[in-house]
Design a protein around this motif. Structure first.
Motif, PDB file in Angstrom:
ATOM      1  N   THR A 167       0.957  -1.466  -0.074  1.00  0.00           N
ATOM      2  CA  THR A 167       0.030  -0.058  -0.248  1.00  0.00           C
ATOM      3  C   THR A 167       0.863   0.756  -0.275  1.00  0.00           C
ATOM      4  OG1 THR A 167      -1.640  -0.973   1.404  1.00  0.00           O
ATOM      5  CG2 THR A 167      -2.002   1.368   1.224  1.00  0.00           C
ATOM      6  N   GLU A 168       1.729   1.254   0.863  1.00  0.00           N
ATOM      7  CA  GLU A 168       2.980   2.150   0.980  1.00  0.00           C
ATOM      8  C   GLU A 168       3.582   2.447  -0.662  1.00  0.00           C
ATOM      9  OE1 GLU A 168       7.155   4.182   2.932  1.00  0.00           O
ATOM     10  OE2 GLU A 168       5.409   2.573   4.146  1.00  0.00           O
ATOM     11  N   ALA A 169       3.590   1.680  -0.894  1.00  0.00           N
ATOM     12  CA  ALA A 169       4.090   1.354  -2.138  1.00  0.00           C
ATOM     13  C   ALA A 169       4.183   2.351  -3.314  1.00  0.00           C
ATOM     14  CB  ALA A 169       5.109   0.442  -2.921  1.00  0.00           C
ATOM     15  N   ARG A 170       2.445   1.788  -3.856  1.00  0.00           N
ATOM     16  CA  ARG A 170       1.348   2.208  -4.167  1.00  0.00           C
ATOM     17  C   ARG A 170       1.274   3.502  -4.158  1.00  0.00           C
ATOM     18  NH1 ARG A 170      -4.285  -0.752  -4.158  1.00  0.00           N
ATOM     19  NH2 ARG A 170      -5.329   0.004  -6.829  1.00  0.00           N
ATOM     20  N   LEU A 171       0.955   4.447  -2.797  1.00  0.00           N
ATOM     21  CA  LEU A 171       0.869   5.328  -2.993  1.00  0.00           C
ATOM     22  C   LEU A 171       2.204   6.747  -3.352  1.00  0.00           C
ATOM     23  CD1 LEU A 171      -0.619   5.721   1.095  1.00  0.00           C
ATOM     24  CD2 LEU A 171      -1.777   5.722  -1.458  1.00  0.00           C
ATOM     25  N   ARG A 172       3.284   5.467  -3.272  1.00  0.00           N
ATOM     26  CA  ARG A 172       5.012   6.492  -3.958  1.00  0.00           C
ATOM     27  C   ARG A 172       4.471   6.354  -5.372  1.00  0.00           C
ATOM     28  NH1 ARG A 172       7.904   7.750   0.785  1.00  0.00           N
ATOM     29  NH2 ARG A 172       7.726   6.714   2.305  1.00  0.00           N
ATOM     30  N   ARG A 173       3.927   5.585  -6.011  1.00  0.00           N
ATOM     31  CA  ARG A 173       4.058   5.687  -6.545  1.00  0.00           C
ATOM     32  C   ARG A 173       3.274   6.116  -7.836  1.00  0.00           C
ATOM     33  NH1 ARG A 173       4.070   0.303  -5.630  1.00  0.00           N
ATOM     34  NH2 ARG A 173       1.871  -0.327  -6.921  1.00  0.00           N
ATOM     35  N   SER A 174       2.101   6.598  -7.695  1.00  0.00           N
ATOM     36  CA  SER A 174       1.181   7.520  -7.696  1.00  0.00           C
ATOM     37  C   SER A 174       0.945   9.234  -7.071  1.00  0.00           C
ATOM     38  CB  SER A 174      -0.468   7.188  -6.852  1.00  0.00           C
ATOM     39  OG  SER A 174      -0.394   6.136  -7.151  1.00  0.00           O
ATOM     40  N   GLY A 175       2.253   9.361  -6.012  1.00  0.00           N
ATOM     41  CA  GLY A 175       2.819  10.484  -6.357  1.00  0.00           C
ATOM     42  C   GLY A 175       2.258  11.065  -4.989  1.00  0.00           C
ATOM     43  N   LEU A 176       2.155  10.090  -4.300  1.00  0.00           N
ATOM     44  CA  LEU A 176       1.505  11.190  -2.659  1.00  0.00           C
ATOM     45  C   LEU A 176       2.224  10.618  -1.563  1.00  0.00           C
ATOM     46  CD1 LEU A 176      -2.423   9.693  -2.794  1.00  0.00           C
ATOM     47  CD2 LEU A 176      -1.418  11.739  -3.077  1.00  0.00           C
ATOM     48  N   GLN A 218      -7.840  13.083  -2.972  1.00  0.00           N
ATOM     49  CA  GLN A 218      -5.971  13.184  -3.804  1.00  0.00           C
ATOM     50  C   GLN A 218      -5.538  11.494  -3.969  1.00  0.00           C
ATOM     51  OE1 GLN A 218      -4.872  13.466   0.392  1.00  0.00           O
ATOM     52  NE2 GLN A 218      -4.904  15.248   0.838  1.00  0.00           N
ATOM     53  N   PHE A 219      -7.031  10.725  -4.222  1.00  0.00           N
ATOM     54  CA  PHE A 219      -6.480   9.261  -4.510  1.00  0.00           C
ATOM     55  C   PHE A 219      -6.847   9.337  -5.529  1.00  0.00           C
ATOM     56  CE2 PHE A 219      -6.883   6.073  -0.554  1.00  0.00           C
ATOM     57  CZ  PHE A 219      -5.773   7.104  -0.024  1.00  0.00           C
ATOM     58  N   THR A 220      -8.395  10.324  -5.734  1.00  0.00           N
ATOM     59  CA  THR A 220      -8.503  10.577  -7.487  1.00  0.00           C
ATOM     60  C   THR A 220      -7.910  11.291  -7.951  1.00  0.00           C
ATOM     61  OG1 THR A 220     -10.753  10.620  -6.621  1.00  0.00           O
ATOM     62  CG2 THR A 220     -10.863  12.017  -8.503  1.00  0.00           C
ATOM     63  N   GLU A 221      -7.024  12.152  -7.607  1.00  0.00           N
ATOM     64  CA  GLU A 221      -6.479  13.131  -8.437  1.00  0.00           C
ATOM     65  C   GLU A 221      -5.778  12.547  -8.607  1.00  0.00           C
ATOM     66  OE1 GLU A 221      -5.353  16.602  -6.509  1.00  0.00           O
ATOM     67  OE2 GLU A 221      -7.438  17.264  -6.161  1.00  0.00           O
ATOM     68  N   ALA A 222      -4.621  11.109  -8.162  1.00  0.00           N
ATOM     69  CA  ALA A 222      -3.283  10.640  -8.528  1.00  0.00           C
ATOM     70  C   ALA A 222      -3.579   9.568  -8.753  1.00  0.00           C
ATOM     71  CB  ALA A 222      -2.612  10.166  -6.975  1.00  0.00           C
ATOM     72  N   GLY A 223      -4.970   9.071  -9.142  1.00  0.00           N
ATOM     73  CA  GLY A 223      -5.494   7.887 -10.548  1.00  0.00           C
ATOM     74  C   GLY A 223      -5.843   6.828  -9.936  1.00  0.00           C
ATOM     75  N   LEU A 224      -5.612   6.889  -8.050  1.00  0.00           N
ATOM     76  CA  LEU A 224      -6.096   5.874  -8.125  1.00  0.00           C
ATOM     77  C   LEU A 224      -7.469   5.498  -7.461  1.00  0.00           C
ATOM     78  CD1 LEU A 224      -3.650   5.971  -5.135  1.00  0.00           C
ATOM     79  CD2 LEU A 224      -3.438   4.420  -6.309  1.00  0.00           C
ATOM     80  N   LEU A 255      -5.954   4.257   5.587  1.00  0.00           N
ATOM     81  CA  LEU A 255      -7.553   3.778   4.711  1.00  0.00           C
ATOM     82  C   LEU A 255      -7.466   3.491   3.081  1.00  0.00           C
ATOM     83  CD1 LEU A 255      -8.272   8.129   4.723  1.00  0.00           C
ATOM     84  CD2 LEU A 255      -9.712   6.175   5.771  1.00  0.00           C
ATOM     85  N   ALA A 256      -6.657   3.752   2.321  1.00  0.00           N
ATOM     86  CA  ALA A 256      -6.285   2.481   0.977  1.00  0.00           C
ATOM     87  C   ALA A 256      -5.900   1.668   1.130  1.00  0.00           C
ATOM     88  CB  ALA A 256      -4.182   3.126   0.762  1.00  0.00           C
ATOM     89  N   SER A 257      -5.710   1.221   2.927  1.00  0.00           N
ATOM     90  CA  SER A 257      -5.223  -0.303   2.911  1.00  0.00           C
ATOM     91  C   SER A 257      -6.928  -0.673   3.642  1.00  0.00           C
ATOM     92  CB  SER A 257      -5.358  -0.798   3.778  1.00  0.00           C
ATOM     93  OG  SER A 257      -3.546  -0.790   4.325  1.00  0.00           O
ATOM     94  N   LEU A 258      -8.026   0.227   4.026  1.00  0.00           N
ATOM     95  CA  LEU A 258      -9.720  -0.223   3.596  1.00  0.00           C
ATOM     96  C   LEU A 258     -10.083  -0.888   2.493  1.00  0.00           C
ATOM     97  CD1 LEU A 258     -10.322   1.105   6.764  1.00  0.00           C
ATOM     98  CD2 LEU A 258     -10.571  -1.159   6.919  1.00  0.00           C
ATOM     99  N   LEU A 259     -10.047   0.364   1.574  1.00  0.00           N
ATOM    100  CA  LEU A 259     -10.543   1.376   0.085  1.00  0.00           C
ATOM    101  C   LEU A 259     -10.387  -0.519  -0.089  1.00  0.00           C
ATOM    102  CD1 LEU A 259     -12.185   2.662  -1.125  1.00  0.00           C
ATOM    103  CD2 LEU A 259      -9.921   3.622  -2.036  1.00  0.00           C
ATOM    104  N   PHE A 260      -8.478  -1.143  -0.328  1.00  0.00           N
ATOM    105  CA  PHE A 260      -8.704  -1.962  -1.345  1.00  0.00           C
ATOM    106  C   PHE A 260      -8.205  -3.422  -1.188  1.00  0.00           C
ATOM    107  CE2 PHE A 260      -6.357   2.471  -2.967  1.00  0.00           C
ATOM    108  CZ  PHE A 260      -6.577   2.662  -4.757  1.00  0.00           C
ATOM    109  N   ALA A 261      -9.101  -2.980  -0.014  1.00  0.00           N
ATOM    110  CA  ALA A 261      -8.244  -4.445   0.622  1.00  0.00           C
ATOM    111  C   ALA A 261      -9.470  -5.734   0.105  1.00  0.00           C
ATOM    112  CB  ALA A 261      -9.095  -4.659   2.207  1.00  0.00           C
TER     113      ALA A 261
END
Length: 139
Positions: free
Chosen positions: A9-18, A66-72, A27-33
């Motif tokens: 999850t941390e790597a996914r956020l970094r790849r998206s520029g966050l 923020q996740f939307t703007e980053a394309g996640l 929140l990303a962990s809950l969202l994508f789990a």
């Protein structure tokens, strides 16, 4: 296993520029789990509280945008009073079940969109969202 998922999850956020803050990771962990799904700010907020993630509704709202703007994720405006966030960012369309507030994916290959108008000068079509509203028969 849990530590591995958090690193992903941390790597996914970094790849998206966050920057992977504690709240974004939680929140990303809950969202994508749970795989591809559609949910509102309020639904994710409830999930966060149930998982003992202390975040305000405003933080969830800001993070989803923020996740939307980053394309996640994508924003799906189904009705004016409710916005859904979709973890599936591929091209696809949706069924919306009225009265149940449920959103279901329709594979993009099932719908053909033809004769789109030319966009104004300097603009291009980024994607087309089709929402087909359903209701129980006889309702």
């Amino acid at each position: 296993m849990m530590a591995e998922r958090l690193k992903e999850t941390e790597a996914r956020l970094r790849r998206s520029g966050l920057r992977p803050t504690r709240q974004r990771i939680a929140l990303a962990s809950l969202l994508f789990a749970k795989g591809d799904r559609h949910l509102t700010v309020e639904e994710l907020h409830e999930e966060a509280l149930a998982a003992d993630v202390p975040v305000s509704l405003a933080t969830v709202y800001n993070t989803l945008h923020q996740f939307t703007e980053a394309g996640l994720i994508r924003v799906l405006a189904v009705e004016s009073a409710k916005t859904y966030f979709d973890t599936n960012v591929s091209d696809h369309h949706h069924f919306f079940i009225e009265g149940e507030n449920e959103v279901l994916d329709i594979p993009v290959s099932n719908i053909v969109i033809d004769n789109l108008p030319e966009p104004p000068e300097g603009l291009e079509i980024s994607h087309v969202d089709v929402v087909i509203r359903l209701r129980q028969k006889g309702a």
